[in-house]
Write a protein that holds these residues in place. Structure first.
Motif, PDB file in Angstrom:
ATOM      1  N   GLU A  78       3.101  -3.096  15.673  1.00 50.65           N
ATOM      2  CA  GLU A  78       3.479  -2.121  16.692  1.00 50.65           C
ATOM      3  C   GLU A  78       4.953  -2.290  17.072  1.00 50.65           C
ATOM      4  OE1 GLU A  78       0.900  -2.261  20.039  1.00 50.65           O
ATOM      5  OE2 GLU A  78      -0.821  -1.429  18.972  1.00 50.65           O
ATOM      6  N   GLY A  79       5.646  -1.167  17.175  1.00 50.17           N
ATOM      7  CA  GLY A  79       7.060  -1.192  17.526  1.00 50.17           C
ATOM      8  C   GLY A  79       8.001  -1.340  16.345  1.00 50.17           C
ATOM      9  N   ILE A  82       9.988   2.154  10.668  1.00 57.42           N
ATOM     10  CA  ILE A  82       9.471   2.468   9.341  1.00 57.42           C
ATOM     11  C   ILE A  82      10.302   3.575   8.704  1.00 57.42           C
ATOM     12  CG2 ILE A  82       7.092   1.742   9.749  1.00 57.42           C
ATOM     13  CD1 ILE A  82       6.448   4.625  10.474  1.00 57.42           C
ATOM     14  N   SER A  83      10.247   3.632   7.367  1.00 63.14           N
ATOM     15  CA  SER A  83      10.973   4.655   6.606  1.00 63.14           C
ATOM     16  C   SER A  83       9.986   5.550   5.881  1.00 63.14           C
ATOM     17  CB  SER A  83      11.924   4.004   5.598  1.00 63.14           C
ATOM     18  OG  SER A  83      12.834   3.153   6.246  1.00 63.14           O
ATOM     19  N   LYS A  84      10.402   6.765   5.606  1.00 61.98           N
ATOM     20  CA  LYS A  84       9.552   7.707   4.902  1.00 61.98           C
ATOM     21  C   LYS A  84       9.210   7.154   3.522  1.00 61.98           C
ATOM     22  CE  LYS A  84       9.240  12.610   3.767  1.00 61.98           C
ATOM     23  NZ  LYS A  84       9.913  13.933   3.841  1.00 61.98           N
ATOM     24  N   GLY A  85       7.914   7.160   3.176  1.00 67.10           N
ATOM     25  CA  GLY A  85       7.461   6.638   1.892  1.00 67.10           C
ATOM     26  C   GLY A  85       7.105   5.166   1.907  1.00 67.10           C
ATOM     27  N   GLN A  86       7.364   4.480   3.015  1.00 67.93           N
ATOM     28  CA  GLN A  86       7.081   3.045   3.100  1.00 67.93           C
ATOM     29  C   GLN A  86       5.575   2.793   3.141  1.00 67.93           C
ATOM     30  OE1 GLN A  86       9.099   1.069   6.337  1.00 67.93           O
ATOM     31  NE2 GLN A  86       7.687  -0.662   6.336  1.00 67.93           N
ATOM     32  N   LEU A  87       5.099   1.782   2.369  1.00 72.61           N
ATOM     33  CA  LEU A  87       3.683   1.423   2.346  1.00 72.61           C
ATOM     34  C   LEU A  87       3.317   0.724   3.654  1.00 72.61           C
ATOM     35  CD1 LEU A  87       1.033   1.301   0.749  1.00 72.61           C
ATOM     36  CD2 LEU A  87       1.816  -0.899  -0.202  1.00 72.61           C
ATOM     37  N   LEU A  88       2.265   1.222   4.312  1.00 72.39           N
ATOM     38  CA  LEU A  88       1.889   0.705   5.630  1.00 72.39           C
ATOM     39  C   LEU A  88       0.541  -0.016   5.618  1.00 72.39           C
ATOM     40  CD1 LEU A  88       2.802   3.888   7.749  1.00 72.39           C
ATOM     41  CD2 LEU A  88       4.289   1.969   7.152  1.00 72.39           C
ATOM     42  N   ILE A  89      -0.453   0.590   4.962  1.00 70.62           N
ATOM     43  CA  ILE A  89      -1.830   0.071   4.986  1.00 70.62           C
ATOM     44  C   ILE A  89      -2.426   0.115   3.573  1.00 70.62           C
ATOM     45  CG2 ILE A  89      -4.182   0.474   5.851  1.00 70.62           C
ATOM     46  CD1 ILE A  89      -2.554  -0.378   8.125  1.00 70.62           C
ATOM     47  N   LYS A  90      -3.196  -0.913   3.235  1.00 72.27           N
ATOM     48  CA  LYS A  90      -3.979  -0.911   1.991  1.00 72.27           C
ATOM     49  C   LYS A  90      -5.455  -0.991   2.342  1.00 72.27           C
ATOM     50  CE  LYS A  90      -0.628  -3.049  -1.174  1.00 72.27           C
ATOM     51  NZ  LYS A  90      -0.402  -4.181  -2.108  1.00 72.27           N
ATOM     52  N   TYR A 165      -8.285  10.830  -3.742  1.00 76.84           N
ATOM     53  CA  TYR A 165      -8.926  10.072  -2.665  1.00 76.84           C
ATOM     54  C   TYR A 165      -8.396   8.641  -2.603  1.00 76.84           C
ATOM     55  CZ  TYR A 165     -12.375  13.442  -1.030  1.00 76.84           C
ATOM     56  OH  TYR A 165     -12.977  14.527  -0.430  1.00 76.84           O
ATOM     57  N   LEU A 166      -8.183   8.069  -3.784  1.00 76.25           N
ATOM     58  CA  LEU A 166      -7.683   6.692  -3.814  1.00 76.25           C
ATOM     59  C   LEU A 166      -6.252   6.586  -3.275  1.00 76.25           C
ATOM     60  CD1 LEU A 166      -9.089   5.177  -7.117  1.00 76.25           C
ATOM     61  CD2 LEU A 166      -9.404   4.304  -4.793  1.00 76.25           C
ATOM     62  N   SER A 167      -5.517   7.713  -3.256  1.00 72.72           N
ATOM     63  CA  SER A 167      -4.161   7.675  -2.696  1.00 72.72           C
ATOM     64  C   SER A 167      -4.192   7.336  -1.209  1.00 72.72           C
ATOM     65  CB  SER A 167      -3.462   9.024  -2.915  1.00 72.72           C
ATOM     66  OG  SER A 167      -4.077  10.043  -2.140  1.00 72.72           O
ATOM     67  N   TYR A 168      -5.327   7.603  -0.566  1.00 71.90           N
ATOM     68  CA  TYR A 168      -5.483   7.249   0.839  1.00 71.90           C
ATOM     69  C   TYR A 168      -5.768   5.768   1.031  1.00 71.90           C
ATOM     70  CZ  TYR A 168      -5.450  12.196   1.966  1.00 71.90           C
ATOM     71  OH  TYR A 168      -5.069  13.513   2.121  1.00 71.90           O
ATOM     72  N   ALA A 169      -6.000   5.079  -0.079  1.00 71.08           N
ATOM     73  CA  ALA A 169      -6.185   3.633   0.004  1.00 71.08           C
ATOM     74  C   ALA A 169      -4.842   2.937   0.200  1.00 71.08           C
ATOM     75  CB  ALA A 169      -6.872   3.115  -1.254  1.00 71.08           C
ATOM     76  N   ASN A 170      -3.768   3.544  -0.327  1.00 68.95           N
ATOM     77  CA  ASN A 170      -2.416   3.047  -0.102  1.00 68.95           C
ATOM     78  C   ASN A 170      -1.701   4.050   0.806  1.00 68.95           C
ATOM     79  OD1 ASN A 170      -2.703   0.773  -1.777  1.00 68.95           O
ATOM     80  ND2 ASN A 170      -2.293   2.018  -3.586  1.00 68.95           N
ATOM     81  N   MET A 171      -1.701   3.764   2.088  1.00 63.21           N
ATOM     82  CA  MET A 171      -1.206   4.718   3.078  1.00 63.21           C
ATOM     83  C   MET A 171       0.286   4.495   3.320  1.00 63.21           C
ATOM     84  SD  MET A 171      -4.443   4.538   5.705  1.00 63.21           S
ATOM     85  CE  MET A 171      -3.913   5.967   6.617  1.00 63.21           C
ATOM     86  N   THR A 172       1.060   5.543   3.106  1.00 65.81           N
ATOM     87  CA  THR A 172       2.517   5.464   3.281  1.00 65.81           C
ATOM     88  C   THR A 172       2.958   6.327   4.462  1.00 65.81           C
ATOM     89  OG1 THR A 172       2.841   7.275   1.721  1.00 65.81           O
ATOM     90  CG2 THR A 172       2.889   5.023   0.827  1.00 65.81           C
ATOM     91  N   SER A 173       4.175   6.079   4.938  1.00 60.37           N
ATOM     92  CA  SER A 173       4.695   6.813   6.091  1.00 60.37           C
ATOM     93  C   SER A 173       5.279   8.154   5.657  1.00 60.37           C
ATOM     94  CB  SER A 173       5.766   5.995   6.802  1.00 60.37           C
ATOM     95  OG  SER A 173       6.370   6.758   7.829  1.00 60.37           O
ATOM     96  N   PRO A 174       4.903   9.232   6.344  1.00 55.64           N
ATOM     97  CA  PRO A 174       5.492  10.543   6.029  1.00 55.64           C
ATOM     98  C   PRO A 174       6.791  10.819   6.781  1.00 55.64           C
ATOM     99  CG  PRO A 174       3.710  10.804   7.587  1.00 55.64           C
ATOM    100  CD  PRO A 174       3.785   9.331   7.288  1.00 55.64           C
ATOM    101  N   ILE A 175       7.201   9.894   7.677  1.00 57.36           N
ATOM    102  CA  ILE A 175       8.395  10.125   8.507  1.00 57.36           C
ATOM    103  C   ILE A 175       9.236   8.857   8.618  1.00 57.36           C
ATOM    104  CG2 ILE A 175       7.285  11.930   9.903  1.00 57.36           C
ATOM    105  CD1 ILE A 175       6.926   9.772  12.097  1.00 57.36           C
ATOM    106  N   ASN A 176      10.475   9.038   9.081  1.00 57.08           N
ATOM    107  CA  ASN A 176      11.298   7.921   9.532  1.00 57.08           C
ATOM    108  C   ASN A 176      11.066   7.754  11.029  1.00 57.08           C
ATOM    109  OD1 ASN A 176      12.651   7.506   7.012  1.00 57.08           O
ATOM    110  ND2 ASN A 176      13.903   9.304   7.450  1.00 57.08           N
ATOM    111  N   GLY A 177      10.682   6.574  11.446  1.00 58.32           N
ATOM    112  CA  GLY A 177      10.400   6.391  12.868  1.00 58.32           C
ATOM    113  C   GLY A 177       9.954   4.978  13.173  1.00 58.32           C
ATOM    114  N   PHE A 178       8.871   4.863  13.933  1.00 57.22           N
ATOM    115  CA  PHE A 178       8.351   3.544  14.275  1.00 57.22           C
ATOM    116  C   PHE A 178       6.851   3.652  14.532  1.00 57.22           C
ATOM    117  CE2 PHE A 178       9.085   5.531  18.278  1.00 57.22           C
ATOM    118  CZ  PHE A 178       8.162   4.988  19.169  1.00 57.22           C
ATOM    119  N   VAL A 179       6.186   2.501  14.496  1.00 61.25           N
ATOM    120  CA  VAL A 179       4.750   2.435  14.752  1.00 61.25           C
ATOM    121  C   VAL A 179       4.551   2.294  16.256  1.00 61.25           C
ATOM    122  CG1 VAL A 179       2.617   1.165  14.314  1.00 61.25           C
ATOM    123  CG2 VAL A 179       4.352   1.358  12.518  1.00 61.25           C
TER     124      VAL A 179
END
Length: 354
Positions: A78-79, A82-90, A165-179
């Motif tokens: 949290e806080g 993040i950058s657009k396209g960055q891997l966040l969750i697996k 569907y498996l693309s949702y297993a590797n969740m990436t950021s759609p924006i530049n911002g923060f969590v």
């Protein structure tokens, strides 16, 4: 004897009169103090109505998954920026992995079948030209070829669907911002549609203010707004009213969204902001802050009377406007006040303007 006493009294009276005359001659004349004065006049000012608000990210989104599986990795906190396209969750999904393997096998089998069927079609066609095959055999192989091609395309589509569907297993950021919020930890089970992360953009920040119902009528879209964010050391930024949310909450507050004319790197979502609605020109009686004197709870200024004397005047102040402050009572227009002095000013002292 009586005559002698009288003679002694007369010289004494004369001596006393002479002494008093000398004292009057030696009394120094009061010196005037040099001061800088100013004539009080009305100034036309834009009326300001102040409200509290906060810096908000205009682009907010909730990241969720479409698959059922176990959270294998959480790569942000949290806080964290993040950058657009960055891997966040697996997310690990055994069921989808098995379906992917099956779909891959189906594609390979359909491809092999299609290739063999096309070869047989080409062979029958060549034999027909030599008279060694019938037209019926060619028609049958043509149908078989078309069916094999269709099966191959369907197998590819099924594999693409599983991979999607498996693309949702590797969740990436759609924006530049923060969590802004994290809802899962490693080992948790994720369900389709379940919120995983809350993200906020840093590219375009705005100010949101909750306005009481009885004051919302003052606001209109495109109204000029002055903004102060002390935590970011930003004062008197400019903005305009972008949106007015017409539906009120149960608290009787309406939301006003203010767009900034210019973005600043020091601004962060959540910072406290003060907005001033700039409307309605008004005549204000303004004096310099440097002219104000305070004694305990009282506030005053030194005015200059017709005799050139400094007279302490108690006043009541209003809003501040830069280096000036509004006078609500205790002073009228065209009066002369002392703005500054090199010497101490006291009530009744003679002053001389520079």
């Amino acid at each position: 004897m009586k005559k002698n006493k009288l003679y002694l009294i007369i010289p004494a009276i004369a001596l006393l009169a002479w002494s008093c005359g000398d004292e009057e001659k030696e009394t120094p004349k009061q010196q005037s103090v040099e001061v800088i004065t100013e004539i009080v006049k009305y100034s036309e000012m834009v009326g300001e109505n102040r409200f509290s608000g906060a810096v908000k990210a205009d682009d907010k989104l909730m990241l969720s998954t479409k698959i059922f599986g176990q959270v294998a990795a959480v790569l942000v906190q949290e806080g964290e920026k993040i950058s657009k396209g960055q891997l966040l969750i697996k997310i690990k999904s055994n069921d989808l992995t098995a379906k992917q393997n099956t779909a891959n096998s189906g594609v390979q089998a359909a491809k092999t079948n299609m290739e063999n069927t096309i070869k047989n079609y080409d062979r029958i066609k060549a034999l027909l030209e030599k008279g060694s095959a019938t037209q019926k055999e060619l028609e049958d192989m043509t149908a078989a070829k078309e069916a094999a091609i269709t099966q191959y395309k369907e197998a590819q589509h099924q594999l693409a669907e599983v991979n999607d569907y498996l693309s949702y297993a590797n969740m990436t950021s759609p924006i530049n911002g923060f969590v802004s919020k994290k809802m899962v930890n490693v080992g948790d089970m994720a369900n389709p549609g379940q919120p995983i992360l809350a993200l906020e953009s840093m590219e375009e920040l705005k100010i949101e203010a909750d306005i009481p119902a009885f004051e919302i009528g003052q606001f209109e879209v495109n109204d000029s707004i002055k903004i102060t964010v002390k935590d970011a050391d930003l004062t008197e930024m400019n903005g305009v009213v972008e949106r007015i949310i017409p539906s009120s909450s149960f608290s009787g507050q309406y939301k006003v969204v203010v767009a900034l004319n210019q973005q600043h790197k020091s601004l962060k979502p959540g910072m406290f902001a003060r907005i001033s609605l700039l409307k309605n020109k008004e005549n204000k009686l303004l004096i310099p802050k440097s002219s104000i004197v305070t004694k305990g709870q009282l506030t005053g200024i030194y005015a200059v009377n017709q005799q050139g004397e400094a007279m302490l005047r108690w006043i009541r102040l209003g809003k501040e406007y830069g280096d000036n402050v509004e006078v609500l009572s205790g002073l009228t227009t065209n009066e002369k006040i002392i703005v500054s002095s090199q010497s101490k000013i006291t009530d009744g002292i003679l002053v001389k303007s520079k």
